[in-house]
Structure formats: structure tokens, C-alpha cells
Write an enzyme that holds these catalytic residues in place. Structure first.
Site, PDB file in Angstrom:
ATOM      1  N   GLY A 166       0.789  -1.231   0.000  1.00  0.00           N
ATOM      2  CA  GLY A 166       0.000   0.000   0.000  1.00  0.00           C
ATOM      3  C   GLY A 166       0.815   1.271   0.000  1.00  0.00           C
ATOM      4  O   GLY A 166       0.264   2.367  -0.049  1.00  0.00           O
ATOM      5  N   ARG A 292       5.463 -15.958  -3.324  1.00  0.00           N
ATOM      6  CA  ARG A 292       5.596 -16.663  -2.044  1.00  0.00           C
ATOM      7  C   ARG A 292       4.251 -17.275  -1.693  1.00  0.00           C
ATOM      8  O   ARG A 292       3.253 -17.035  -2.373  1.00  0.00           O
ATOM      9  CB  ARG A 292       5.995 -15.676  -0.943  1.00  0.00           C
ATOM     10  CG  ARG A 292       5.057 -14.464  -0.897  1.00  0.00           C
ATOM     11  CD  ARG A 292       5.259 -13.570   0.290  1.00  0.00           C
ATOM     12  NE  ARG A 292       4.521 -12.327   0.182  1.00  0.00           N
ATOM     13  CZ  ARG A 292       3.219 -12.170   0.367  1.00  0.00           C
ATOM     14  NH1 ARG A 292       2.478 -13.210   0.671  1.00  0.00           N
ATOM     15  NH2 ARG A 292       2.646 -10.980   0.266  1.00  0.00           N
TER      16      ARG A 292
END
Length: 450
Positions: A166, A292
Site C-alpha cells: 500500500g 511466495r
């Protein structure tokens, strides 16, 4: 092949990886900081090694200490979990240079997907739909920047090429705001990510956040495992996730999933990864790839019956998957609530000693957590202490089971967000499904004004 795995993480994901590893007959080594010396999962590891003081920079972000611990304990591989060093190109390469296996894609893939401009270029080449905007970083010539923004059409969004979490993003609604926004976003990109490059895209006003889960081996098998909706967010941080995404055409999902698989094959991707999209007006737009395992992987496991972490480990050992795409299907619906030690109104962290931990039970209920009564939540790390996941035959049953599970989840000694999650299970917009990424923020704003 390796027979001993070092787990370079902490908390619930460290325990989750440990369980998957033991299920494959692997020895496990857990590293820990001084703050985590009493973590319960250290007791079930075959070996535990302290790698430094409590601060993350001196322990879980200390690549040299982690690699040294692996070499000294005879570990042949390192699983980074999520967060910390999981998407760090230099760490992935250092692990390999030390003669060890990095459980995840190689450094080149992490680098390519970590740079949002390079990732977008790769996705366009693979036919993955992207948000309108150029596939290159913005030039420094403001006249050219203004021309590009006008061509895309306001509002636009500026993003750091190396960004995430963000940070390094700024919405620009008019040409008058553009110059200042470019300067500030470049400065943030340099400060947070040591990379001043930024790029520009069309800003979608009311999109949903939808993901495609991938798992790939080194034999050319790139499998997509369905989709997730992660639109319930606060400050770009996910609060609730579910699978599958409600109300989206399954034929469209399959088409996007196949394109993601094609992209993985083209870049030689190995391991677990997630393609994140904005979805608006029946269209998917790629925004980034996480290289991941993700916090929300359990909802995909619940609807597919697959163990994503075990598949990561098998891929890292060079094994070929024993399942093909045509055999993968999803059944029912799953919802995950992130349980945080934080105030449900102010969201202030609430570390401290747990005096009571009562975990919910029942059909279709799963709790991923490392806590127990007497455990002390440290002040140094993220406030998430558990993930509550439920599965039902359909979304209605999953919602009912989540309400019951939250009612049976009791943690004493600290304040948690369980009351917030319980309230959201009855919030009309969420119950209906298909809400956009701004929905939770608006609901929270209304709640605070009452």
C-alpha cells in the site's frame, strides 16, 4: 533433494511449514529471535536456533545469521514463509550461493515480478489482462508525463515500480494535481524501496480484489488452484478472504487461470505464487504477483483439498507433481478471518500475556495459530495471532459456520478483533458478497460516526 528444512520465519506460518515438512518426513530447524524464545512451535521442531535480538532487522531480516544457522545445523533448504525475506532477491540468491535450496522461485523470477513495470511487461507478453497504462516507467519529462496521463484519462494512479504493502501509491484526479503527485510519489518510492521509478495506470473506482493461486514444479507443470476474493481490506491490508470469489463467471476465471499458468511457464516459475487482479465490470486487470505463499492460502486448500505448502516443498526437492490441471477442482466455499491482537475499534496493537485460549471446533473449522494460554505476544511484530478458516457446502453454510466459530473463539489477557470479525459476518454488504475494495473502509467510517 534435502532431508532437513530450516524455517526462516515465526508465528503461525512457522508452525504451518513445520507441520507440512514433518508430513513429508523432513527434519525441521526453527530459527527464532530473543522475543520468541518461548514460542510453542520451537518445542516441536527437531532443532531451534536463536539468530539474534528481538528487532526484526537483527534477527528475521538478518540473512547472514539465517544462512549460517542452516549450514551449522545441516539444513539443505530454507523456507522463508511470507513477509520478512520471502521476496528478497538478494536473500534468495545468497541461499543458493551457499549451496542450499531456496523454497520458492529463483532470484531472477523474484526480481522480475517484484518490479511492477517488469512484471506488467511479462504479463502482457503472456496475454494476461492488465490495467490500461504503459508497460514502462514514467520518464522525467513532465510534458510527456502529462501527455500519457491525458491519453489514459483521469483519474489515474501513480505507483512505485518496486512498491508493495500500500505504500508508494497516489491517485490523481485532475491534471492540476499531477506535477506534485509525481514528485511526492517518486520521493516515497526512493525512500521506501530504494528505487525512484514510478509508473502510471488508469485508476479503477470500485474494483474487487481477486487472486489466482499458482503452484509450479520444475518439470513444466504450472497449475492454477482456483481463485480468492480479498476485497475486504483496511488500508490496503486484507481482513477477510474467501474462495471462490462470489458471483464471477467460472468460465472467465478458467480463462484467466490458464493465462497465468502460461505466464509461469514462460518465466520458468517454480513454487507457489499468486496473481493479484482488480476486477471491475466483468474484466480482470493484473496488478502484481506475489512470489511466495500467502496468508490466505488456507481457503484455497479447503476448497481444493491440496496442501500448498507440501507442494512447495516437493517442488523445491525437484519432484514432479502427481496431479494435473484436469484433476483439480474446487468444492464448496471457504472463508478466512485474520485474528489480530488489536483493539477492534481503534486498531491499536494489544500485546501481552494470554490468560486464556479456547479454540473453536466443529465440522469444517480450521485454526492456524501458534498461541496457547501463557504465551506472551511480543511488541516487535505484526499483530496477527491466528487465522480462523471455515468450509461449507456453499457460501451460506460457510458464513453460518464462521459465525459459530467466532462465537466459540475466546482469548483472554489481550484485546482482539474477534468482535469486529463477528460483526462483519452479519454486515449486509459482505453477506450479499461481491463488495468492492472500498466497502470495509466505508463501513468502518460509518461505524465510527455513530
Amino acid at each position: 533433494m534435502f532431508d532437513t528444512l530450516l524455517i526462516a520465519n515465526r508465528g503461525e506460518i512457522a508452525l504451518r511449514i513445520q507441520k507440512a515438512a514433518k508430513g513429508l518426513g523432513l527434519r525441521t530447524v526453527c530459527v527464532y529471535s530473543e522475543a520468541d524464545a518461548a514460542a510453542p512451535y520451537l518445542e516441536t521442531a527437531d532443532q531451534a536456533v536463536c539468530i539474534g535480538p528481538s528487532a526484526s532487522k537483527d534477527s528475521y531480516l538478518n540473512a547472514d545469521a539465517i544462512i549460517l544457522a542452516a549450514l551449522q545445523t545441516g539444513a539443505g533448504a530454507i523456507h522463508p514463509g511470507y513477509g520478512f525475506l520471502s521476496e528478497n532477491t538478494a536473500f534468495a540468491q545468497a541461499v543458493v550461493d551457499a549451496g542450499l535450496v531456496f523454497v520458492g522461485p529463483d532470484a531472477a523470477c523474484i526480481r522480475a515480478m517484484g518490479d511492477k513495470v517488469a512484471a506488467k511487461k511479462a504479463m502482457i507478453a503472456a496475454g494476461v489482462p492488465c490495467v490500461p497504462g504503459p508497460d514502462s516507467a514514467l520518464p522525467y519529462d513532465f510534458i510527456e508525463i502529462r501527455r500519457i496521463a491525458t491519453e489514459i484519462g483521469y483519474p489515474v494512479i501513480l505507483k512505485a515500480a518496486g512498491g508493495g504493502g500500500g505504500r508508494g501509491m497516489r491517485v490523481v484526479r485532475t491534471e492540476e494535481e499531477l506535477a506534485k503527485a509525481v514528485a511526492v510519489t517518486r520521493e516515497e518510492a526512493e525512500r521506501f524501496f530504494s528505487n525512484p521509478d514510478i509508473y502510471i495506470e488508469k485508476f479503477l473506482e470500485n474494483p474487487r480484489h481477486v487472486e489466482i493461486q499458482m503452484i509450479c514444479d520444475s518439470h513444466g507443470n504450472a497449475l492454477w488452484l482456483g481463485d480468492r476474493d480479498c476485497s475486504m481490506q483496511r488500508r490496503h491490508q486484507k481482513v477477510i478472504e474467501e474462495a471462490p470469489a462470489p458471483g464471477i463467471d467460472r468460465v472467465l476465471i478458467a480463462e484467466v487461470g490458464e493465462r497465468c499458468a502460461r505466464a509461469c511457464r514462460q518465466i520458468g516459475y517454480v513454487g507457489a505464487g499468486t496473481f493479484e487482479f482488480l476486477y471491475e465490470d466483468g474484466q480482470f486487470y493484473f496488478i502484481e504477483m506475489n512470489t511466495r505463499v500467502q496468508v490466505e492460502h488456507p481457503v484455497t486448500e479447503m476448497v481444493t483439498g491440496l496442501d500448498i505448502v507440501a507442494m512447495q516443498l516437493r517442488a523445491a526437492r525437484g519432484e514432479a507433481f502427481d496431479v494435473v490441471q484436469s484433476e483439480i477442482s474446487t468444492a464448496g466455499h471457504a472463508i478466512e478471518c485474520r485474528i489480530n491482537a488489536e483493539d477492534p475499534y481503534s486498531f491499536a496493537p494489544s500485546p501481552g500475556k494470554l490468560t486464556e485460549v479456547v479454540l473453536p471446533e466443529g465440522e469444517g473449522v480450521r485454526v492456524d495459530t501458534h498461541i496457547r494460554a501463557g504465551y506472551v505476544i511480543p511488541t516487535h511484530y505484526d499483530s496477527m495471532i491466528a487465522k480462523l478458516i471455515v468450509h461449507g457446502r456453499d457460501r451460506g453454510e460457510a458464513l453460518a459456520r464462521m459465525r459459530a466459530a467466532l462465537d466459540g473463539f475466546h482469548i483472554g489477557g489481550v484485546v482482539t478483533n474477534i468482535p469486529l470479525q463477528a460483526a462483519l459476518m452479519d454486515e449486509p454488504g459482505f453477506v450479499e458478497g461481491g463488495m468492492n475494495i472500498h466497502h470495509l473502509e466505508h463501513w468502518l467510517a460509518e461505524r465510527s460516526s455513530q
